[in-house]
Scaffold this motif. Structure first.
Motif, PDB file in Angstrom:
ATOM      1  N   ARG A  60      36.299  43.363  42.429  1.00  0.00           N
ATOM      2  CA  ARG A  60      36.003  44.028  41.156  1.00  0.00           C
ATOM      3  C   ARG A  60      35.839  45.527  41.336  1.00  0.00           C
ATOM      4  NH1 ARG A  60      31.660  39.446  39.221  1.00  0.00           N
ATOM      5  NH2 ARG A  60      33.130  38.133  38.033  1.00  0.00           N
ATOM      6  N   ALA A  61      35.143  45.918  42.392  1.00  0.00           N
ATOM      7  CA  ALA A  61      34.915  47.351  42.617  1.00  0.00           C
ATOM      8  C   ALA A  61      36.215  48.069  42.970  1.00  0.00           C
ATOM      9  CB  ALA A  61      33.883  47.533  43.728  1.00  0.00           C
ATOM     10  N   THR A  62      37.030  47.454  43.806  1.00  0.00           N
ATOM     11  CA  THR A  62      38.282  48.084  44.238  1.00  0.00           C
ATOM     12  C   THR A  62      39.282  48.182  43.093  1.00  0.00           C
ATOM     13  OG1 THR A  62      37.969  47.238  46.492  1.00  0.00           O
ATOM     14  CG2 THR A  62      40.207  47.914  45.878  1.00  0.00           C
ATOM     15  N   CYS A  63      39.291  47.195  42.217  1.00  0.00           N
ATOM     16  CA  CYS A  63      40.283  47.140  41.138  1.00  0.00           C
ATOM     17  C   CYS A  63      39.762  47.667  39.798  1.00  0.00           C
ATOM     18  CB  CYS A  63      40.786  45.707  40.967  1.00  0.00           C
ATOM     19  SG  CYS A  63      41.592  45.030  42.431  1.00  0.00           S
ATOM     20  N   ALA A  64      38.538  48.128  39.771  1.00  0.00           N
ATOM     21  CA  ALA A  64      37.963  48.611  38.512  1.00  0.00           C
ATOM     22  C   ALA A  64      38.814  49.726  37.915  1.00  0.00           C
ATOM     23  CB  ALA A  64      36.535  49.105  38.746  1.00  0.00           C
ATOM     24  N   GLY A  65      39.167  49.582  36.628  1.00  0.00           N
ATOM     25  CA  GLY A  65      39.953  50.600  35.945  1.00  0.00           C
ATOM     26  C   GLY A  65      41.415  50.633  36.328  1.00  0.00           C
ATOM     27  N   LYS A  66      41.866  49.672  37.143  1.00  0.00           N
ATOM     28  CA  LYS A  66      43.252  49.636  37.599  1.00  0.00           C
ATOM     29  C   LYS A  66      43.965  48.398  37.043  1.00  0.00           C
ATOM     30  CE  LYS A  66      42.408  51.936  42.061  1.00  0.00           C
ATOM     31  NZ  LYS A  66      40.963  52.054  42.070  1.00  0.00           N
ATOM     32  N   ARG A  67      45.273  48.506  36.939  1.00  0.00           N
ATOM     33  CA  ARG A  67      46.081  47.346  36.580  1.00  0.00           C
ATOM     34  C   ARG A  67      46.357  46.577  37.869  1.00  0.00           C
ATOM     35  NH1 ARG A  67      48.391  47.101  31.699  1.00  0.00           N
ATOM     36  NH2 ARG A  67      50.224  45.968  32.465  1.00  0.00           N
ATOM     37  N   ALA A  68      45.851  45.357  37.933  1.00  0.00           N
ATOM     38  CA  ALA A  68      45.905  44.594  39.180  1.00  0.00           C
ATOM     39  C   ALA A  68      46.601  43.251  38.990  1.00  0.00           C
ATOM     40  CB  ALA A  68      44.498  44.370  39.726  1.00  0.00           C
ATOM     41  N   GLY A  69      47.305  42.837  40.011  1.00  0.00           N
ATOM     42  CA  GLY A  69      47.917  41.517  40.070  1.00  0.00           C
ATOM     43  C   GLY A  69      47.877  41.057  41.513  1.00  0.00           C
ATOM     44  N   TYR A  70      48.307  39.833  41.761  1.00  0.00           N
ATOM     45  CA  TYR A  70      48.265  39.325  43.130  1.00  0.00           C
ATOM     46  C   TYR A  70      49.503  38.503  43.454  1.00  0.00           C
ATOM     47  CZ  TYR A  70      46.371  35.018  40.938  1.00  0.00           C
ATOM     48  OH  TYR A  70      46.172  33.905  40.153  1.00  0.00           O
ATOM     49  N   ALA A  71      49.775  38.367  44.755  1.00  0.00           N
ATOM     50  CA  ALA A  71      50.912  37.587  45.229  1.00  0.00           C
ATOM     51  C   ALA A  71      50.450  36.167  45.517  1.00  0.00           C
ATOM     52  CB  ALA A  71      51.493  38.224  46.484  1.00  0.00           C
ATOM     53  N   TRP A  72      51.242  35.205  45.061  1.00  0.00           N
ATOM     54  CA  TRP A  72      50.929  33.784  45.249  1.00  0.00           C
ATOM     55  C   TRP A  72      52.149  33.106  45.858  1.00  0.00           C
ATOM     56  CZ3 TRP A  72      52.650  29.014  43.176  1.00  0.00           C
ATOM     57  CH2 TRP A  72      51.779  27.925  43.355  1.00  0.00           C
ATOM     58  N   SER A  73      51.990  32.566  47.069  1.00  0.00           N
ATOM     59  CA  SER A  73      53.103  31.890  47.731  1.00  0.00           C
ATOM     60  C   SER A  73      52.988  30.385  47.642  1.00  0.00           C
ATOM     61  CB  SER A  73      53.149  32.295  49.207  1.00  0.00           C
ATOM     62  OG  SER A  73      52.019  31.762  49.893  1.00  0.00           O
ATOM     63  N   GLY A  74      51.824  29.887  47.213  1.00  0.00           N
ATOM     64  CA  GLY A  74      51.561  28.459  47.231  1.00  0.00           C
ATOM     65  C   GLY A  74      50.962  28.000  48.539  1.00  0.00           C
ATOM     66  N   GLY A  75      50.833  28.908  49.522  1.00  0.00           N
ATOM     67  CA  GLY A  75      50.210  28.573  50.795  1.00  0.00           C
ATOM     68  C   GLY A  75      48.695  28.619  50.712  1.00  0.00           C
ATOM     69  N   LYS A  76      48.044  28.153  51.765  1.00  0.00           N
ATOM     70  CA  LYS A  76      46.589  27.999  51.736  1.00  0.00           C
ATOM     71  C   LYS A  76      45.864  29.320  51.476  1.00  0.00           C
ATOM     72  CE  LYS A  76      46.434  28.040  56.807  1.00  0.00           C
ATOM     73  NZ  LYS A  76      46.122  29.471  56.940  1.00  0.00           N
ATOM     74  N   ASP A  77      46.327  30.414  52.064  1.00  0.00           N
ATOM     75  CA  ASP A  77      45.642  31.688  51.876  1.00  0.00           C
ATOM     76  C   ASP A  77      45.794  32.198  50.449  1.00  0.00           C
ATOM     77  OD1 ASP A  77      44.909  31.637  54.565  1.00  0.00           O
ATOM     78  OD2 ASP A  77      46.742  32.647  55.171  1.00  0.00           O
ATOM     79  N   SER A  78      46.990  32.020  49.869  1.00  0.00           N
ATOM     80  CA  SER A  78      47.185  32.476  48.491  1.00  0.00           C
ATOM     81  C   SER A  78      46.480  31.550  47.502  1.00  0.00           C
ATOM     82  CB  SER A  78      48.678  32.585  48.155  1.00  0.00           C
ATOM     83  OG  SER A  78      49.279  31.320  48.015  1.00  0.00           O
ATOM     84  N   ILE A  79      46.260  30.298  47.887  1.00  0.00           N
ATOM     85  CA  ILE A  79      45.486  29.381  47.035  1.00  0.00           C
ATOM     86  C   ILE A  79      44.033  29.864  46.958  1.00  0.00           C
ATOM     87  CG2 ILE A  79      44.522  27.041  46.940  1.00  0.00           C
ATOM     88  CD1 ILE A  79      47.233  26.067  48.065  1.00  0.00           C
ATOM     89  N   ALA A  80      43.479  30.249  48.110  1.00  0.00           N
ATOM     90  CA  ALA A  80      42.121  30.804  48.123  1.00  0.00           C
ATOM     91  C   ALA A  80      42.081  32.121  47.358  1.00  0.00           C
ATOM     92  CB  ALA A  80      41.641  30.996  49.556  1.00  0.00           C
ATOM     93  N   LEU A  81      43.073  32.971  47.568  1.00  0.00           N
ATOM     94  CA  LEU A  81      43.130  34.259  46.871  1.00  0.00           C
ATOM     95  C   LEU A  81      43.206  34.068  45.370  1.00  0.00           C
ATOM     96  CD1 LEU A  81      43.438  37.387  47.020  1.00  0.00           C
ATOM     97  CD2 LEU A  81      45.916  36.990  47.056  1.00  0.00           C
ATOM     98  N   ASP A  82      44.022  33.122  44.917  1.00  0.00           N
ATOM     99  CA  ASP A  82      44.159  32.836  43.490  1.00  0.00           C
ATOM    100  C   ASP A  82      42.799  32.498  42.870  1.00  0.00           C
ATOM    101  OD1 ASP A  82      45.379  31.827  40.938  1.00  0.00           O
ATOM    102  OD2 ASP A  82      44.812  29.885  41.772  1.00  0.00           O
ATOM    103  N   TRP A  83      42.050  31.644  43.544  1.00  0.00           N
ATOM    104  CA  TRP A  83      40.739  31.237  43.025  1.00  0.00           C
ATOM    105  C   TRP A  83      39.792  32.435  42.949  1.00  0.00           C
ATOM    106  CZ3 TRP A  83      35.590  31.032  44.334  1.00  0.00           C
ATOM    107  CH2 TRP A  83      34.794  30.119  43.643  1.00  0.00           C
ATOM    108  N   LEU A  84      39.782  33.255  43.983  1.00  0.00           N
ATOM    109  CA  LEU A  84      38.899  34.424  44.019  1.00  0.00           C
ATOM    110  C   LEU A  84      39.296  35.453  42.966  1.00  0.00           C
ATOM    111  CD1 LEU A  84      38.779  34.771  47.891  1.00  0.00           C
ATOM    112  CD2 LEU A  84      36.797  34.235  46.449  1.00  0.00           C
TER     113      LEU A  84
END
Length: 282
Positions: free
Chosen positions: A63-87
């Motif tokens: 939240r602090a890093t992305c505050a005021g910014k347009r943010a998106g994330y990469a999702w590969s369907g792998g375990k790390d991106s699954i955790a990232l998606d949830w967060l």
């Protein structure tokens, strides 16, 4: 596009004691049994109180890093991106991108269709059997060629998504425990020469911490982890399977996963047709 704002807090969450991973980097660990054992014991390694502190700190940092910014994330369907998606969704970010080609395993595409995040954009980079036929060095590449698939699919899709959505920052599931690059001198935020700013908020997470989150929240996992060397290879196009010994080894693994993939490849790839003939597969 969600633009998260910082959540006021009265105190900075206390940093939990770092728990080092008992697993090696995936590059050197082909044994899926070792990964499965770590997954089974992850909740013991990261009990709820420790996992909650790690989650709270990570979401606060996002939240602090992305505050005021347009943010998106990469999702590969792998375990790390699954955790990232949830967060990311806890932090109020829901737009994401998946890069694919015409060389994916059908079972993986079915799983993606059934489990894709609500805000997912799928970008097909168009790589095909015809493309691969002209580039035989990209078939189960050895050595330095092993990493050349990532710019062709993942990075290309991420860059297109970043520009189309006019993002300021793209979050990734890269982690140091897997030997991933997250920025110069171990930083977790950097901007490359193309102006793409990448941020890796789970860079310091261990394998077990990722597993603990997935297990506790009952997050679905793709079928690739049940395939030969599943935890070492992860997701990706079938000709991009890393750390195969040679082309024969690659085709043997793909045959175990889905024989129809090899049969279809043989209609255009001489290497696949030759492998089928030599091994008597049909």
């Amino acid at each position: 596009m969600s633009t998260p704002t910082p959540t006021p807090t009265t105190a900075t969450p206390r940093r939990p004691a770092r728990k080092s991973s008992t697993l090696a980097r995936k590059q050197g660990l082909a044994d899926s049994a070792t990964w499965l054992a770590a997954r089974r014991t992850a909740r013991q390694t990261w009990p709820d109180h420790a996992l909650d502190m790690l989650i709270d700190r990570t979401v606060t940092q996002i939240r602090a890093t992305c505050a005021g910014k347009r943010a998106g994330y990469a999702w590969s369907g792998g375990k790390d991106s699954i955790a990232l998606d949830w967060l990311c969704r806890q932090a109020g970010i829901d737009e994401c991108v998946l890069g694919i080609s015409n060389l994916e395993f059908p079972a993986f595409l079915t799983w993606v269709t059934d489990n894709m995040p609500p805000g997912l954009t799928v970008i097909n980079t168009g790589l095909s059997l015809a493309w691969l036929r002209e580039r035989p060095h990209m078939l189960f590449p050895q050595g330095v060629n092993g990493s050349k698939w990532f710019p062709l699919i993942n990075h290309k899709a991420q860059e297109q998504f970043f520009k189309q959505q006019r993002l300021d920052v793209l979050l990734l599931g890269r982690r140091h425990a897997d030997g991933n690059y997250t920025g110069p001198k171990g930083s977790v935020l950097y901007t490359n020469a193309k102006g793409i700013t990448r941020y890796s908020p789970i860079a310091h997470w261990s394998h077990e911490a990722v597993f603990a989150l997935i297990e506790r929240e009952n997050l679905p996992m793709p079928p690739c982890y049940d395939w030969p060397r599943g935890y070492q290879v992860g997701t990706g196009a079938w000709p991009a399977r890393q750390w195969t010994h040679n082309v024969d080894h690659g085709f043997e693994e793909v045959w175990q996963i889905d024989p129809d993939v090899v049969r279809h490849a043989a209609t255009e790839l001489p290497q696949a047709a030759d492998w089928l003939a030599r091994t008597g597969r049909n």
